[in-house]
Design an enzyme around this catalytic site. Structure first.
Site, PDB file in Angstrom:
ATOM      1  N   GLU A 181      -0.166   2.429 -14.520  1.00 26.53           N
ATOM      2  CA  GLU A 181       0.747   1.521 -14.169  1.00 26.53           C
ATOM      3  C   GLU A 181       2.169   2.440 -14.830  1.00 26.53           C
ATOM      4  O   GLU A 181       3.025   1.907 -13.950  1.00 26.53           O
ATOM      5  CB  GLU A 181       0.487   0.167 -14.969  1.00 26.53           C
ATOM      6  CG  GLU A 181      -0.818  -0.745 -14.239  1.00 26.53           C
ATOM      7  CD  GLU A 181      -0.721  -0.397 -12.206  1.00 26.53           C
ATOM      8  OE1 GLU A 181       0.399  -0.949 -12.072  1.00 26.53           O
ATOM      9  OE2 GLU A 181      -1.932  -1.074 -12.257  1.00 26.53           O
ATOM     10  N   ARG A 185       4.954   2.815 -11.645  1.00 28.74           N
ATOM     11  CA  ARG A 185       6.140   2.262 -11.426  1.00 28.74           C
ATOM     12  C   ARG A 185       6.785   2.396 -12.078  1.00 28.74           C
ATOM     13  O   ARG A 185       8.495   2.046 -11.282  1.00 28.74           O
ATOM     14  CB  ARG A 185       5.422   0.583 -11.916  1.00 28.74           C
ATOM     15  CG  ARG A 185       4.149   0.137 -11.196  1.00 28.74           C
ATOM     16  CD  ARG A 185       4.183  -1.809 -11.553  1.00 28.74           C
ATOM     17  NE  ARG A 185       2.747  -1.472 -11.398  1.00 28.74           N
ATOM     18  CZ  ARG A 185       2.140  -2.952 -11.030  1.00 28.74           C
ATOM     19  NH1 ARG A 185       3.045  -3.782 -10.616  1.00 28.74           N
ATOM     20  NH2 ARG A 185       0.878  -3.398 -10.948  1.00 28.74           N
ATOM     21  N   ASP A 316      -8.526   5.124  -4.735  1.00 27.40           N
ATOM     22  CA  ASP A 316      -7.867   4.876  -3.645  1.00 27.40           C
ATOM     23  C   ASP A 316      -6.801   6.161  -4.727  1.00 27.40           C
ATOM     24  O   ASP A 316      -7.329   7.197  -3.454  1.00 27.40           O
ATOM     25  CB  ASP A 316      -7.514   3.565  -3.848  1.00 27.40           C
ATOM     26  CG  ASP A 316      -7.003   2.961  -5.443  1.00 27.40           C
ATOM     27  OD1 ASP A 316      -6.220   3.607  -6.278  1.00 27.40           O
ATOM     28  OD2 ASP A 316      -6.597   1.651  -5.147  1.00 27.40           O
ATOM     29  N   THR A 568       1.790   5.732  -5.447  1.00 28.82           N
ATOM     30  CA  THR A 568       1.515   5.423  -4.653  1.00 28.82           C
ATOM     31  C   THR A 568       2.454   3.572  -4.946  1.00 28.82           C
ATOM     32  O   THR A 568       1.363   3.288  -4.490  1.00 28.82           O
ATOM     33  CB  THR A 568      -0.014   5.228  -5.676  1.00 28.82           C
ATOM     34  OG1 THR A 568      -0.597   4.743  -4.416  1.00 28.82           O
ATOM     35  CG2 THR A 568       0.313   5.323  -6.632  1.00 28.82           C
TER      36      THR A 568
END
Length: 583
Positions: A181, A185, A316, A568
């Site tokens: 994460e 981000r 994913d 992503t």
């Protein structure tokens, strides 16, 4: 003295010329963004320098693989070549109105964050309070930098960038972080904002963070620890996990490689290239050859014993990054194309399915991606579970189809994207649920439309529309994956009806999630009245969902798919500039 002064002037001129030539080469080669028209200087270094931390398991210099030095190859054109008539249609007053509506929603959400949660990770949109969920460094702020820039909110961008340039990575509300994460981000957000704006302080802050996250690889086998415990990282005590999601380990390469490209430090690229080689080595050895199980054993040398396979949650973006890394490296590493093609072929054979419809219903030519359990001995069972997270697959198939000249995959990508668009329209709210079960076609023609037999009933009743059998999770969390694929398919095919699909999705989302000051995740998409606000607005609402809605109604050359690759978290990273073919 005059001669000495002349000599010094000549030396300064020579140095200036050398610097100018070097920067011209870098800008022309696409490794650095164009110089910004304005600058502000507010960078402040963090109080802890991770480059000075003694490494417990140093990687020998001889094992650090340098960035490829080959010139980028000619890659096929990705974006549809819009005609003058199509461009006029794309820029008409209707599309401008839609773009303005999305921008207004973004300004509302950003204004609420700025007023009630500035510097914190997220805004709670019902109670108008702040919450720190990703370290307390301002996840929404950093995640939204490129959105602000793209939407022309330059004043807001400047304010946010100044804050971002002064983040102290040592000052955090968490003792443990998610490497995954934090990478997608924060690092992705800083790199994209730099690629768009050229603001040097953002790159400096990205490099600081990159050096911090690099410590995740200071493990006995140099495979990363996604559970980034800060104190243990400083002491060199991290170890890779015995049960790590394939997405967590496979979703570092774009950001780390772009950081290496921008800084010239190959160590970031090198550690993720090693992961690539592990994926490549094990791809044909799993219980479903061609795909990797959802969870991997990194602690014992990248083992793949699992029996669950999906393109959805926890897997994913490991697949998403295969074709995108091919692009970012200019096509010079053939491993990414080979892995992508193998994975997509296996997914088509085992994971994708067409849903069943009644005779009285329109049997739409659409596809979804489910899950598979495989025992490695020929038993392969499809579970027709549809995840909103899995809606990115349409864009992935289409992008790879264009990139590797596989037109069938572009068609499959369109069917997947339209499937998620259909799932939105099928619900009472016009918004797709987080997770649902469907009735799938079966047999060798599972990818072709099919219908229920005359007296065939759904296992759990007929109260849900079409092929929906059960809504396993009724929530909508402001997710972007469906509009992401619709956006990519529009840019690739130029089919203008996708603009209508996107607009209907946006209007439905706005109606279902809007609060007095922003937007909130909802608890139930299958109701005609109150949807139940959850009091959550994750950073991807601004970073991804609204960005993709804005871009689909914008000039197709705004963040062209031939000039940028999206990580992503929808952060556009500038591609090297090889010539693009006409394929």
């Amino acid at each position: 003295m005059a001669a000495l002064a002349t000599t010094k002037r000549f030396q300064r001129l020579a140095v200036f010329t050398l610097v100018a030539v070097t920067l011209t080469y870098l800008f022309h080669g696409g490794l650095l963004p164009a110089a910004p028209a304005w600058h502000f200087t507010s960078f402040r270094p963090s109080t802890y320098d991770w480059t000075q931390r003694p490494q417990a398991h140093p990687i020998p210099e001889s094992d650090i693989l340098p960035l490829p030095t080959e010139p980028p190859r000619t890659l096929p054109r990705i974006q549809h070549r819009f005609s003058a008539e199509e461009l006029t249609e794309a820029h008409n007053s209707t599309q401008r109105h839609r773009q303005d509506a999305v921008r207004f929603a973004a300004k509302r959400a950003w204004g609420a964050y700025q007023k009630y949660a500035w510097g914190h990770d997220e805004l709670r949109p019902k109670t108008l309070t702040a919450v720190d969920t990703f370290g307390g460094w301002g996840a929404t702020l950093v995640d939204s930098l490129d959105t602000l820039w793209i939407m022309g909110m330059k004043k807001e961008f400047a304010q946010a960038a100044k804050f971002a340039e002064r983040i102290d990575w040592e000052s955090t509300t968490a003792g443990e972080l998610s490497l995954f994460e934090t990478n997608i981000r924060f690092l992705g957000g800083l790199l994209a904002a730099y690629d768009l704006s050229g603001e040097e302080g953002l790159l400096k802050k990205a490099l600081e963070l990159g050096n911090m996250l690099y410590a995740a690889f200071d493990t006995p086998n140099h495979l990363p620890a996604n559970s980034f415990k800060i104190r243990k990282a400083k002491e060199g005590l991290l170890v890779a996990d015995r049960r790590e999601s394939s997405a967590a380990v496979g979703t570092l390469s774009l950001e780390f490689t772009r950081l290496s490209q921008l800084t010239g430090d190959s160590k970031f690229f090198s550690v993720t290239d090693r992961i690539k080689r592990d994926f490549e080595r094990t791809q044909d050895e799993t219980k479903l050859p061609g795909l990797w199980p959802v969870f991997l054993d990194l602690q014992n040398g990248f083992l793949t014993p699992g029996s669950s396979f999906t393109l959805g949650a926890s897997a994913d973006s490991a697949y998403e990054y295969l074709s995108k890394m091919h692009e970012l490296l200019g096509g010079v590493d053939p491993a990414y194309e080979k892995m992508h093609v193998k994975a997509m072929e296996t997914a088509k054979k085992h994971l994708l399915f067409s849903p069943k419809f009644r005779e009285s219903e329109a049997a739409a030519n659409i596809l979804f991606s489910g899950n598979v359990n495989a025992n490695g001995a020929g038993i392969i069972e499809l579970e027709a579970e549809v995840q909103h997270l899995g809606c990115f697959t349409g864009g992935m198939f289409a992008l790879g189809g264009k990139l590797f000249n596989r037109p069938e995959d572009v068609e499959i990508g369109e069917k997947l994207a339209r499937g998620c668009g259909w799932a939105y329209a099928a619900m009472h709210t016009g918004v797709m649920p987080e997770v649902s079960d469907m009735i799938a076609c079966d047999g060798p023609d599972r990818l072709k439309p099919c219908k229920f037999e005359k007296d065939e009933k759904k296992p759990k009743g007929d109260d849900l529309p079409g092929p929906f059998a059960y809504l396993r999770d009724n929530q909508y969390l402001l997710r972007p994956e469906a509009i992401e694929s619709i956006f990519i398919l529009y840019r690739i095919t130029g089919k203008k009806d996708l603009l209508e699909v996107a607009w209907n999705m946006f209007v439905s989302i706005e109606q279902a999630t809007r609060t007095d000051f922003a937007n909130s995740a909802i608890s139930n998409v299958d109701v005609g009245g109150e949807t139940g606000k959850i009091n959550s607005m994750e950073s991807f609402w601004l970073a991804e969902t609204l960005k993709y809605f804005y871009l689909i109604f914008s000039d197709p050359d705004l963040i062209s798919l031939d000039e940028y690759v999206f990580n992503t978290e929808a952060h556009p990273l500038r591609l090297p500039k090889p010539p693009r073919g006409d394929v």
